[in-house]
Design an enzyme around this catalytic site. Sequence first.
Site, PDB file in Angstrom:
ATOM      1  N   HIS A   1       1.379   3.895   1.952  1.00  0.00           N
ATOM      2  CA  HIS A   1       1.878   4.629   3.106  1.00  0.00           C
ATOM      3  C   HIS A   1       3.406   4.769   3.093  1.00  0.00           C
ATOM      4  CE1 HIS A   1      -1.996   3.860   5.661  1.00  0.00           C
ATOM      5  NE2 HIS A   1      -2.141   4.826   4.770  1.00  0.00           N
TER       6      HIS A   1
ATOM      7  N   HIS B   1      -7.368  -1.275   5.496  1.00  0.00           N
ATOM      8  CA  HIS B   1      -6.348  -0.335   5.978  1.00  0.00           C
ATOM      9  C   HIS B   1      -6.253   0.844   5.014  1.00  0.00           C
ATOM     10  CE1 HIS B   1      -2.813   0.999   8.112  1.00  0.00           C
ATOM     11  NE2 HIS B   1      -2.075   0.933   7.025  1.00  0.00           N
TER      12      HIS B   1
ATOM     13  N   HIS C   1       4.494  -5.152  10.128  1.00  0.00           N
ATOM     14  CA  HIS C   1       4.938  -4.537  11.385  1.00  0.00           C
ATOM     15  C   HIS C   1       5.135  -5.585  12.470  1.00  0.00           C
ATOM     16  CE1 HIS C   1       4.202  -0.301  10.232  1.00  0.00           C
ATOM     17  NE2 HIS C   1       3.229  -0.815   9.494  1.00  0.00           N
TER      18      HIS C   1
ATOM     19  N   HIS D   1       0.846  -1.192   0.000  1.00  0.00           N
ATOM     20  CA  HIS D   1       0.000   0.000   0.000  1.00  0.00           C
ATOM     21  C   HIS D   1       0.881   1.241   0.000  1.00  0.00           C
ATOM     22  CE1 HIS D   1       0.854  -0.814   4.222  1.00  0.00           C
ATOM     23  NE2 HIS D   1       0.408   0.380   4.577  1.00  0.00           N
TER      24      HIS D   1
ATOM     25  N   ASP E   1      -0.118  -4.256   5.710  1.00  0.00           N
ATOM     26  CA  ASP E   1      -0.746  -3.801   6.943  1.00  0.00           C
ATOM     27  C   ASP E   1      -2.172  -4.308   7.082  1.00  0.00           C
ATOM     28  OD1 ASP E   1       1.468  -2.571   7.840  1.00  0.00           O
ATOM     29  OD2 ASP E   1       0.815  -0.530   7.464  1.00  0.00           O
TER      30      ASP E   1
ATOM     31  N   ASP F   1       5.836   4.554   5.194  1.00  0.00           N
ATOM     32  CA  ASP F   1       6.757   3.588   5.785  1.00  0.00           C
ATOM     33  C   ASP F   1       6.852   2.288   4.993  1.00  0.00           C
ATOM     34  OD1 ASP F   1       4.077   3.194   6.606  1.00  0.00           O
ATOM     35  OD2 ASP F   1       4.684   2.017   8.348  1.00  0.00           O
ATOM     36  N   HIS F   2       6.059   2.160   3.925  1.00  0.00           N
ATOM     37  CA  HIS F   2       6.128   0.984   3.061  1.00  0.00           C
ATOM     38  C   HIS F   2       6.633   1.318   1.658  1.00  0.00           C
ATOM     39  CE1 HIS F   2       3.841  -1.700   5.838  1.00  0.00           C
ATOM     40  NE2 HIS F   2       3.411  -0.527   6.274  1.00  0.00           N
TER      41      HIS F   2
END
Length: 291
Positions: A56, A110, A200, A54, A161, A58-59
């Site tokens: 975001h 998410h 995570h 996805h 996530d 941090d990915h």
Amino acid sequence: MKVKVIPVLEDNYMYLIIEEHTREAVAVDVAVPKRLLEIAGREGVSLTTVLTTHHHWDHTRGNAELVHLRPGLAVMGADERICALTRRLAHGEELRFGAIHVRCLLTPGHTSGHMSYFLWEDECPDPPALFSGTLQPGLIHLCNFTVPSLPPSDPLSSLGDALSVAGCGWHLEDTAQQMYQSLTKILDTLPPQTKVFCGHEHTLNNLEFAQKVEPCNDHVRAKLSWAQKRDDDDIPTVPSTLERIQCVSSQARWHQPRSWRYSAGSEHASSLLWNHRSPRFGHSWPCSGGF
């Protein structure tokens, strides 16, 4: 097929998937590109593709730099917001990397464009794998669909996530009902031995919550003790398996009365997908793990 588990940032995981005959490699959710390339070099593999669960930060934060360092690299995902995306994937699409098959599973909840990746290898006795950005070992959130008949060998999945060990991700862009459907449909159709690689490290917090919901669950008690030991030793808790996740996650066992009672009469979808985790990990783990 070999999977390297790479802890990055505060509590994220990125993954390097290696086809051991061709030495081709595929990365999942690149956050720290130079660390990824260092490990790829040490393994002696050729990185050809990035699969992103996805959009975001941090990915995806490493995509642009990685493409600059490796011209011609393919960056794939389901959401046009993914940084440096070169190919947009559709639900049900299948990819091939040597003997490794990848089935793309759109798993909204998410984010609206969250994609999970289900992997298996021809004529391989090892279990399949599921990679997902929001799944946390212990709970799975996937989308409302039926997975076609699966190969007899054991697959792997990438969940980003959507799912995690003993928990799942927050539903940020879609409804709890959508995430609930993602969870139940995938959970009911993928093989129980499927290895789960989440985005995570939230296992310990998820299990502490699970113990509050089911204080007499011996599976939860044993898993919590195991996770505490892994945390003390700075060792990842991934991968888990769908079967083990069902034993410890009240959310994955949505049909059981104790889970309903804990929700205090709330709607199943919204209450059972709630997760009270908080950031608490700042470790550097070795590339191993699983329960």
